[in-house]
Write an enzyme that holds these catalytic residues in place. Structure first.
Site, PDB file in Angstrom:
ATOM      1  N   TRP A 288       0.868  -1.180   0.000  1.00 19.93           N
ATOM      2  CA  TRP A 288       0.000   0.000   0.000  1.00 19.93           C
ATOM      3  C   TRP A 288       0.910   1.238   0.000  1.00 19.93           C
ATOM      4  CZ3 TRP A 288      -2.135   2.723   4.783  1.00 19.93           C
ATOM      5  CH2 TRP A 288      -3.173   3.605   4.441  1.00 19.93           C
TER       6      TRP A 288
ATOM      7  N   ASP B 199      -0.728  -5.746   9.059  1.00 19.98           N
ATOM      8  CA  ASP B 199      -1.774  -4.797   8.673  1.00 19.98           C
ATOM      9  C   ASP B 199      -3.001  -5.627   8.295  1.00 19.98           C
ATOM     10  OD1 ASP B 199      -3.470  -2.945   7.509  1.00 19.98           O
ATOM     11  OD2 ASP B 199      -1.840  -1.817   6.558  1.00 19.98           O
TER      12      ASP B 199
ATOM     13  N   ALA C 128      -6.537  -4.940   7.301  1.00 18.37           N
ATOM     14  CA  ALA C 128      -7.522  -3.912   6.941  1.00 18.37           C
ATOM     15  C   ALA C 128      -8.758  -4.502   6.276  1.00 18.37           C
ATOM     16  CB  ALA C 128      -6.870  -2.885   6.004  1.00 18.37           C
TER      17      ALA C 128
ATOM     18  N   LYS D 194     -13.488  -1.116   6.423  1.00 17.17           N
ATOM     19  CA  LYS D 194     -14.049  -1.921   5.338  1.00 17.17           C
ATOM     20  C   LYS D 194     -15.083  -2.919   5.867  1.00 17.17           C
ATOM     21  CE  LYS D 194     -10.608  -0.087   2.849  1.00 17.17           C
ATOM     22  NZ  LYS D 194      -9.548   0.656   3.382  1.00 17.17           N
TER      23      LYS D 194
HETATM   24  C1  LMR Z   1      -6.981   1.876  -0.600  1.00 18.44           C
HETATM   25  O1  LMR Z   1      -5.900   1.279  -0.645  1.00 18.44           O
HETATM   26  O2  LMR Z   1      -7.560   2.274  -1.621  1.00 18.44           O
HETATM   27  C2  LMR Z   1      -7.630   2.118   0.713  1.00 18.44           C
HETATM   28  O3  LMR Z   1      -6.843   1.608   1.742  1.00 18.44           O
HETATM   29  C3  LMR Z   1      -8.011   3.529   0.929  1.00 18.44           C
HETATM   30  C4  LMR Z   1      -6.834   4.432   1.107  1.00 18.44           C
HETATM   31  O4  LMR Z   1      -6.907   5.273   2.006  1.00 18.44           O
HETATM   32  O5  LMR Z   1      -5.858   4.353   0.364  1.00 18.44           O
END
Ligand code: LMR
Length: 395
Positions: free
Chosen positions: A127, A208, A210, A243
Protein backbone atom coordinates in the site's frame (compact mmCIF):
# COMPACT_ATOMS: atom_id res chain seq x y z
CA UNK A 1 7.38 30.61 7.60
CA UNK A 2 4.87 28.60 5.64
CA UNK A 3 6.42 29.64 2.35
CA UNK A 4 9.40 27.49 3.29
CA UNK A 5 7.23 24.40 2.91
CA UNK A 6 8.04 22.07 0.05
CA UNK A 7 5.29 20.78 -2.22
CA UNK A 8 4.20 17.32 -1.12
CA UNK A 9 4.09 14.38 -3.48
CA UNK A 10 0.45 13.55 -4.05
CA UNK A 11 -0.81 10.17 -2.87
CA UNK A 12 -1.72 8.34 -6.05
CA UNK A 13 -4.91 6.83 -4.61
CA UNK A 14 -6.19 10.16 -3.31
CA UNK A 15 -5.26 11.78 -6.63
CA UNK A 16 -7.27 9.20 -8.52
CA UNK A 17 -10.29 9.89 -6.27
CA UNK A 18 -10.15 13.58 -7.19
CA UNK A 19 -9.69 12.91 -10.90
CA UNK A 20 -12.68 10.58 -10.92
CA UNK A 21 -14.83 13.10 -9.07
CA UNK A 22 -13.93 15.84 -11.55
CA UNK A 23 -14.52 13.71 -14.67
CA UNK A 24 -17.83 14.89 -16.23
CA UNK A 25 -18.37 11.69 -18.28
CA UNK A 26 -21.55 9.99 -17.15
CA UNK A 27 -20.43 6.46 -17.98
CA UNK A 28 -17.20 6.71 -15.92
CA UNK A 29 -16.27 3.64 -13.86
CA UNK A 30 -14.42 3.96 -10.54
CA UNK A 31 -12.08 1.05 -9.83
CA UNK A 32 -9.69 3.24 -7.82
CA UNK A 33 -9.90 3.79 -4.08
CA UNK A 34 -10.64 0.76 -1.88
CA UNK A 35 -14.22 1.50 -0.93
CA UNK A 36 -16.94 -1.15 -1.24
CA UNK A 37 -19.83 -0.33 -3.58
CA UNK A 38 -22.97 -2.38 -4.02
CA UNK A 39 -24.54 -3.27 -7.38
CA UNK A 40 -26.12 0.19 -7.60
CA UNK A 41 -22.80 1.92 -6.97
CA UNK A 42 -23.58 2.98 -3.39
CA UNK A 43 -21.47 2.44 -0.30
CA UNK A 44 -24.24 1.43 2.09
CA UNK A 45 -24.32 1.75 5.87
CA UNK A 46 -24.50 -1.86 7.04
CA UNK A 47 -27.84 -2.83 8.61
CA UNK A 48 -26.40 -3.78 12.01
CA UNK A 49 -24.33 -0.60 12.12
CA UNK A 50 -27.41 1.52 11.38
CA UNK A 51 -29.39 -0.27 14.10
CA UNK A 52 -26.55 0.19 16.59
CA UNK A 53 -26.41 3.85 15.64
CA UNK A 54 -30.13 4.26 16.33
CA UNK A 55 -29.78 2.46 19.68
CA UNK A 56 -26.76 4.57 20.58
CA UNK A 57 -28.60 7.79 19.75
CA UNK A 58 -31.34 6.80 22.18
CA UNK A 59 -29.12 5.42 24.93
CA UNK A 60 -26.06 7.66 24.95
CA UNK A 61 -26.24 10.19 27.78
CA UNK A 62 -22.83 11.83 27.57
CA UNK A 63 -20.11 12.71 25.13
CA UNK A 64 -17.40 13.06 27.73
CA UNK A 65 -14.03 11.43 27.05
CA UNK A 66 -13.44 7.71 27.08
CA UNK A 67 -10.12 6.30 28.32
CA UNK A 68 -6.95 7.62 26.68
CA UNK A 69 -6.37 4.33 24.86
CA UNK A 70 -10.07 4.14 23.99
CA UNK A 71 -12.89 2.08 25.45
CA UNK A 72 -11.62 -1.22 26.95
CA UNK A 73 -14.82 -2.86 25.67
CA UNK A 74 -13.70 -2.05 22.12
CA UNK A 75 -10.25 -3.53 22.79
CA UNK A 76 -11.87 -6.71 24.12
CA UNK A 77 -14.24 -7.36 21.20
CA UNK A 78 -11.60 -6.54 18.59
CA UNK A 79 -8.98 -8.71 20.30
CA UNK A 80 -11.47 -11.59 20.34
CA UNK A 81 -12.38 -11.02 16.69
CA UNK A 82 -8.77 -10.94 15.53
CA UNK A 83 -6.93 -13.23 17.92
CA UNK A 84 -9.55 -15.69 19.16
CA UNK A 85 -7.84 -17.73 21.88
CA UNK A 86 -4.38 -17.64 20.24
CA UNK A 87 -2.80 -15.56 23.03
CA UNK A 88 -3.44 -15.04 26.77
CA UNK A 89 -4.87 -11.58 27.36
CA UNK A 90 -2.20 -10.53 29.88
CA UNK A 91 0.20 -10.36 26.92
CA UNK A 92 -2.14 -8.12 24.89
CA UNK A 93 -2.21 -4.31 24.94
CA UNK A 94 -4.35 -2.14 22.68
CA UNK A 95 -5.32 1.38 21.75
CA UNK A 96 -8.16 2.69 19.63
CA UNK A 97 -6.73 4.77 16.79
CA UNK A 98 -7.95 7.05 14.03
CA UNK A 99 -8.61 4.32 11.48
CA UNK A 100 -6.26 1.56 10.44
CA UNK A 101 -3.91 4.21 9.06
CA UNK A 102 -3.65 5.71 12.55
CA UNK A 103 -2.76 2.26 13.85
CA UNK A 104 -0.01 1.85 11.24
CA UNK A 105 1.30 5.30 12.14
CA UNK A 106 1.31 4.49 15.87
CA UNK A 107 3.00 1.14 15.27
CA UNK A 108 5.83 2.87 13.44
CA UNK A 109 6.17 5.48 16.17
CA UNK A 110 6.23 2.69 18.74
CA UNK A 111 9.01 0.96 16.78
CA UNK A 112 10.99 4.21 16.67
CA UNK A 113 10.50 4.75 20.43
CA UNK A 114 11.46 1.20 21.38
CA UNK A 115 14.19 0.48 18.87
CA UNK A 116 15.33 3.49 16.81
CA UNK A 117 17.74 1.40 14.73
CA UNK A 118 15.17 -1.22 13.74
CA UNK A 119 14.57 -1.70 10.03
CA UNK A 120 11.06 -2.18 8.68
CA UNK A 121 10.70 -4.65 5.80
CA UNK A 122 7.80 -4.11 3.44
CA UNK A 123 6.52 -6.18 0.55
CA UNK A 124 7.23 -4.94 -2.95
CA UNK A 125 4.64 -3.76 -3.81
CA UNK A 126 2.68 -2.58 -0.80
CA UNK A 127 0.00 0.00 0.00
CA UNK A 128 1.72 3.27 -1.05
CA UNK A 129 0.84 4.97 2.24
CA UNK A 130 2.92 2.39 4.15
CA UNK A 131 5.98 3.74 2.39
CA UNK A 132 5.16 7.38 2.97
CA UNK A 133 4.30 6.90 6.66
CA UNK A 134 7.57 5.00 7.20
CA UNK A 135 9.38 7.84 5.46
CA UNK A 136 7.47 10.47 7.45
CA UNK A 137 8.25 8.81 10.79
CA UNK A 138 11.87 8.34 9.73
CA UNK A 139 12.34 4.61 10.26
CA UNK A 140 14.79 2.65 8.08
CA UNK A 141 13.05 0.60 5.41
CA UNK A 142 13.88 -2.35 3.14
CA UNK A 143 11.79 -4.24 0.60
CA UNK A 144 11.19 -7.91 0.18
CA UNK A 145 10.03 -9.29 -3.15
CA UNK A 146 6.45 -10.50 -3.06
CA UNK A 147 4.72 -10.52 -6.42
CA UNK A 148 5.66 -12.18 -9.69
CA UNK A 149 4.37 -9.78 -12.36
CA UNK A 150 4.38 -12.49 -15.06
CA UNK A 151 2.19 -15.02 -13.25
CA UNK A 152 0.46 -12.36 -11.07
CA UNK A 153 0.98 -14.71 -8.10
CA UNK A 154 3.06 -14.52 -4.93
CA UNK A 155 6.75 -15.23 -5.59
CA UNK A 156 7.18 -17.07 -2.33
CA UNK A 157 10.71 -18.31 -3.01
CA UNK A 158 11.89 -14.74 -3.67
CA UNK A 159 10.05 -13.46 -0.60
CA UNK A 160 11.71 -16.03 1.65
CA UNK A 161 15.11 -15.42 0.07
CA UNK A 162 14.82 -11.69 0.82
CA UNK A 163 13.53 -12.25 4.35
CA UNK A 164 16.70 -14.26 5.04
CA UNK A 165 18.41 -10.83 5.20
CA UNK A 166 16.23 -9.74 8.14
CA UNK A 167 18.15 -9.18 11.37
CA UNK A 168 17.10 -9.76 14.98
CA UNK A 169 14.90 -6.87 16.14
CA UNK A 170 13.87 -5.86 12.62
CA UNK A 171 10.16 -5.50 11.88
CA UNK A 172 8.44 -7.24 8.96
CA UNK A 173 5.25 -5.61 7.73
CA UNK A 174 2.82 -8.26 6.46
CA UNK A 175 -0.70 -7.97 5.05
CA UNK A 176 -2.71 -10.36 7.24
CA UNK A 177 -5.11 -11.11 4.39
CA UNK A 178 -6.23 -9.58 1.08
CA UNK A 179 -2.85 -8.16 0.04
CA UNK A 180 -3.11 -4.56 -1.14
CA UNK A 181 -2.44 -3.86 -4.03
CA UNK A 182 -1.96 -7.32 -5.56
CA UNK A 183 -4.82 -9.51 -4.22
CA UNK A 184 -2.30 -12.41 -4.16
CA UNK A 185 -2.01 -14.06 -0.75
CA UNK A 186 0.06 -16.65 1.08
CA UNK A 187 -1.29 -20.12 1.85
CA UNK A 188 -1.34 -21.24 5.49
CA UNK A 189 1.71 -23.54 5.04
CA UNK A 190 3.54 -20.51 3.60
CA UNK A 191 2.49 -18.42 6.59
CA UNK A 192 3.88 -21.18 8.81
CA UNK A 193 7.21 -20.97 6.98
CA UNK A 194 7.22 -17.17 7.48
CA UNK A 195 6.49 -17.62 11.20
CA UNK A 196 9.38 -20.10 11.50
CA UNK A 197 11.74 -17.74 9.68
CA UNK A 198 10.78 -14.73 11.82
CA UNK A 199 11.16 -16.81 14.97
CA UNK A 200 14.59 -18.03 13.87
CA UNK A 201 15.66 -14.46 13.07
CA UNK A 202 14.19 -12.86 16.19
CA UNK A 203 12.20 -10.43 14.01
CA UNK A 204 8.88 -8.83 14.94
CA UNK A 205 5.87 -8.99 12.60
CA UNK A 206 3.68 -5.94 12.11
CA UNK A 207 0.46 -7.19 10.58
CA UNK A 208 -1.77 -4.80 8.67
CA UNK A 209 -5.27 -6.28 8.85
CA UNK A 210 -7.52 -3.91 6.94
CA UNK A 211 -9.79 -6.37 5.13
CA UNK A 212 -10.78 -9.12 7.60
CA UNK A 213 -13.90 -10.78 6.18
CA UNK A 214 -13.25 -9.67 2.58
CA UNK A 215 -11.05 -12.62 1.57
CA UNK A 216 -11.83 -16.22 2.50
CA UNK A 217 -14.17 -15.49 5.43
CA UNK A 218 -14.12 -13.74 8.80
CA UNK A 219 -12.37 -16.55 10.71
CA UNK A 220 -10.20 -17.64 7.76
CA UNK A 221 -8.87 -14.10 7.29
CA UNK A 222 -7.47 -13.95 10.81
CA UNK A 223 -5.94 -17.46 10.67
CA UNK A 224 -2.50 -16.20 9.60
CA UNK A 225 -2.48 -13.54 12.32
CA UNK A 226 -3.45 -16.15 14.92
CA UNK A 227 -0.78 -18.54 13.68
CA UNK A 228 1.93 -15.89 14.06
CA UNK A 229 0.53 -14.69 17.39
CA UNK A 230 0.48 -18.19 18.85
CA UNK A 231 4.09 -18.84 17.86
CA UNK A 232 6.02 -15.59 18.25
CA UNK A 233 6.82 -13.74 21.47
CA UNK A 234 6.17 -10.27 20.04
CA UNK A 235 3.79 -8.98 17.43
CA UNK A 236 1.91 -5.84 16.43
CA UNK A 237 -1.43 -5.72 14.62
CA UNK A 238 -2.81 -2.60 12.95
CA UNK A 239 -6.47 -3.36 12.24
CA UNK A 240 -9.12 -1.31 10.49
CA UNK A 241 -12.91 -1.38 10.86
CA UNK A 242 -13.39 0.86 7.81
CA UNK A 243 -14.05 -1.92 5.34
CA UNK A 244 -15.60 -4.80 7.27
CA UNK A 245 -17.98 -2.47 9.15
CA UNK A 246 -18.30 -0.01 6.26
CA UNK A 247 -17.57 2.93 8.57
CA UNK A 248 -14.83 4.56 6.53
CA UNK A 249 -15.37 8.15 7.62
CA UNK A 250 -15.70 7.28 11.31
CA UNK A 251 -11.95 6.51 11.34
CA UNK A 252 -12.11 3.41 13.52
CA UNK A 253 -9.04 1.28 13.99
CA UNK A 254 -6.97 -0.40 16.67
CA UNK A 255 -3.32 -1.08 17.34
CA UNK A 256 -2.82 -4.32 19.26
CA UNK A 257 0.54 -5.40 20.64
CA UNK A 258 1.48 -8.83 21.93
CA UNK A 259 4.37 -8.89 24.36
CA UNK A 260 6.43 -11.80 25.67
CA UNK A 261 5.23 -11.28 29.27
CA UNK A 262 2.80 -9.32 31.42
CA UNK A 263 5.32 -6.72 32.60
CA UNK A 264 6.31 -5.84 29.01
CA UNK A 265 2.66 -5.73 28.03
CA UNK A 266 2.03 -3.11 30.74
CA UNK A 267 4.86 -1.02 29.31
CA UNK A 268 3.35 -1.37 25.84
CA UNK A 269 -0.09 -0.34 27.12
CA UNK A 270 1.42 2.79 28.67
CA UNK A 271 3.26 3.62 25.46
CA UNK A 272 0.10 3.18 23.36
CA UNK A 273 -1.87 5.56 25.59
CA UNK A 274 1.07 8.00 25.47
CA UNK A 275 1.07 7.90 21.65
CA UNK A 276 -2.63 8.71 21.59
CA UNK A 277 -2.08 11.63 23.97
CA UNK A 278 0.80 13.02 21.92
CA UNK A 279 -0.91 12.65 18.57
CA UNK A 280 -4.56 13.53 19.19
CA UNK A 281 -5.28 12.89 22.88
CA UNK A 282 -8.45 10.80 23.32
CA UNK A 283 -9.38 8.71 20.29
CA UNK A 284 -12.65 9.07 18.36
CA UNK A 285 -15.33 6.91 19.97
CA UNK A 286 -18.42 6.83 17.77
CA UNK A 287 -17.28 4.17 15.30
CA UNK A 288 -15.54 2.12 18.00
CA UNK A 289 -18.73 2.12 20.08
CA UNK A 290 -20.82 0.96 17.12
CA UNK A 291 -18.37 -1.88 16.49
CA UNK A 292 -18.48 -2.85 20.18
CA UNK A 293 -22.27 -2.85 20.15
CA UNK A 294 -22.48 -4.94 16.98
CA UNK A 295 -19.94 -7.49 18.15
CA UNK A 296 -21.44 -7.79 21.67
CA UNK A 297 -25.09 -8.19 20.67
CA UNK A 298 -25.79 -11.70 19.28
CA UNK A 299 -28.58 -10.56 16.93
CA UNK A 300 -26.63 -7.58 15.57
CA UNK A 301 -23.52 -9.69 15.21
CA UNK A 302 -25.32 -12.40 13.26
CA UNK A 303 -26.82 -9.84 10.93
CA UNK A 304 -23.48 -8.06 10.46
CA UNK A 305 -21.72 -11.32 9.68
CA UNK A 306 -24.41 -12.28 7.15
CA UNK A 307 -24.13 -8.92 5.39
CA UNK A 308 -20.33 -9.04 5.41
CA UNK A 309 -20.43 -12.55 3.96
CA UNK A 310 -22.78 -11.36 1.21
CA UNK A 311 -20.32 -8.56 0.40
CA UNK A 312 -17.46 -11.06 0.26
CA UNK A 313 -19.35 -13.45 -1.98
CA UNK A 314 -20.43 -10.64 -4.30
CA UNK A 315 -16.76 -9.72 -4.83
CA UNK A 316 -15.86 -13.34 -5.62
CA UNK A 317 -18.73 -13.46 -8.11
CA UNK A 318 -17.44 -10.29 -9.77
CA UNK A 319 -13.95 -11.77 -9.89
CA UNK A 320 -15.23 -14.85 -11.68
CA UNK A 321 -17.37 -12.82 -14.07
CA UNK A 322 -14.47 -10.53 -14.96
CA UNK A 323 -12.02 -13.43 -15.45
CA UNK A 324 -14.58 -15.13 -17.75
CA UNK A 325 -15.29 -11.93 -19.69
CA UNK A 326 -11.56 -11.24 -20.14
CA UNK A 327 -11.00 -14.82 -21.29
CA UNK A 328 -13.73 -14.37 -23.91
CA UNK A 329 -12.46 -10.94 -25.00
CA UNK A 330 -8.75 -11.72 -25.15
CA UNK A 331 -8.95 -15.38 -26.13
CA UNK A 332 -6.37 -16.16 -23.45
CA UNK A 333 -6.13 -17.23 -19.83
CA UNK A 334 -3.85 -14.35 -19.04
CA UNK A 335 -6.31 -12.89 -16.50
CA UNK A 336 -7.38 -16.18 -14.91
CA UNK A 337 -5.61 -15.13 -11.69
CA UNK A 338 -8.37 -12.59 -11.00
CA UNK A 339 -10.70 -15.44 -10.00
CA UNK A 340 -8.04 -16.88 -7.65
CA UNK A 341 -7.11 -13.63 -5.93
CA UNK A 342 -8.96 -12.54 -2.81
CA UNK A 343 -9.94 -9.25 -1.22
CA UNK A 344 -10.83 -5.97 -2.76
CA UNK A 345 -7.98 -5.67 -5.23
CA UNK A 346 -6.20 -7.35 -8.08
CA UNK A 347 -3.25 -6.00 -9.96
CA UNK A 348 -3.91 -6.64 -13.63
CA UNK A 349 -0.32 -6.42 -14.84
CA UNK A 350 -0.97 -3.59 -17.34
CA UNK A 351 1.62 -0.87 -17.88
CA UNK A 352 1.03 2.76 -16.92
CA UNK A 353 0.31 3.75 -20.53
CA UNK A 354 -2.47 1.15 -20.78
CA UNK A 355 -3.96 2.34 -17.47
CA UNK A 356 -3.85 5.91 -18.77
CA UNK A 357 -5.56 4.91 -22.04
CA UNK A 358 -8.29 3.16 -20.07
CA UNK A 359 -8.86 6.38 -18.19
CA UNK A 360 -8.68 8.76 -21.12
CA UNK A 361 -10.47 6.74 -23.79
CA UNK A 362 -12.84 4.60 -21.72
CA UNK A 363 -13.37 6.60 -18.47
CA UNK A 364 -12.20 3.57 -16.48
CA UNK A 365 -10.24 4.57 -13.40
CA UNK A 366 -7.73 2.32 -11.68
CA UNK A 367 -4.45 3.04 -9.88
CA UNK A 368 -1.42 3.52 -12.15
CA UNK A 369 0.13 0.19 -11.20
CA UNK A 370 -3.08 -1.37 -12.67
CA UNK A 371 -4.58 -2.10 -9.24
CA UNK A 372 -8.31 -2.54 -9.69
CA UNK A 373 -10.94 -2.33 -6.97
CA UNK A 374 -13.07 -5.37 -7.75
CA UNK A 375 -15.95 -3.95 -5.67
CA UNK A 376 -16.16 -1.01 -8.06
CA UNK A 377 -17.51 -3.37 -10.74
CA UNK A 378 -21.08 -4.56 -11.24
CA UNK A 379 -22.83 -6.93 -13.63
CA UNK A 380 -23.29 -4.14 -16.18
CA UNK A 381 -19.72 -2.82 -16.10
CA UNK A 382 -17.87 -6.17 -16.15
CA UNK A 383 -18.29 -6.61 -19.94
CA UNK A 384 -17.49 -2.93 -20.55
CA UNK A 385 -14.25 -3.16 -18.59
CA UNK A 386 -13.28 -6.49 -20.17
CA UNK A 387 -13.85 -5.14 -23.68
CA UNK A 388 -11.89 -1.96 -22.91
CA UNK A 389 -8.94 -3.89 -21.45
CA UNK A 390 -8.88 -6.17 -24.51
CA UNK A 391 -8.99 -3.16 -26.81
CA UNK A 392 -6.17 -1.41 -25.00
CA UNK A 393 -4.11 -4.58 -25.31
CA UNK A 394 -4.87 -4.67 -29.04
CA UNK A 395 -6.94 -7.87 -28.92
C1 LMR B 1 -6.98 1.88 -0.60
O1 LMR B 1 -5.90 1.28 -0.64
O2 LMR B 1 -7.56 2.27 -1.62
C2 LMR B 1 -7.63 2.12 0.71
O3 LMR B 1 -6.84 1.61 1.74
C3 LMR B 1 -8.01 3.53 0.93
C4 LMR B 1 -6.83 4.43 1.11
O4 LMR B 1 -6.91 5.27 2.01
O5 LMR B 1 -5.86 4.35 0.36
Amino acid sequence: MLNALKPQAEDKIVRMMAMFRDDPRRDKIDLGVGVYKDASGLTPIMRAVKTAEQQLWMAETTKTYTALAGDPGFHAVMTDLILGDAVPRDRVAAAATTGGTGAVHHALELIRMASPLARVWVSNPTWPNHLSIIDHIGVAQSNYRYFDSDSCAVDFAAMMADLEQVRGGDVVLLHGCCHNPTGANLTLPEWQAVADLLQRKGAVPLIDLAYQGFGDGLAEDSAATQLLAAQLPELMIAASCSKNFGIYRERTGILITISPDTATSRLAQGALAHLNRQNFSFPPDHGARLVTMVLSDPALRTDWQAELEAVRLSMIKLRMALADALRAETGSDRFGFIAQHRGMFSRLGLDEAAVETLRQDHAIYMIGDSRMNIAGLNAATVPVVAAAVARVLGR
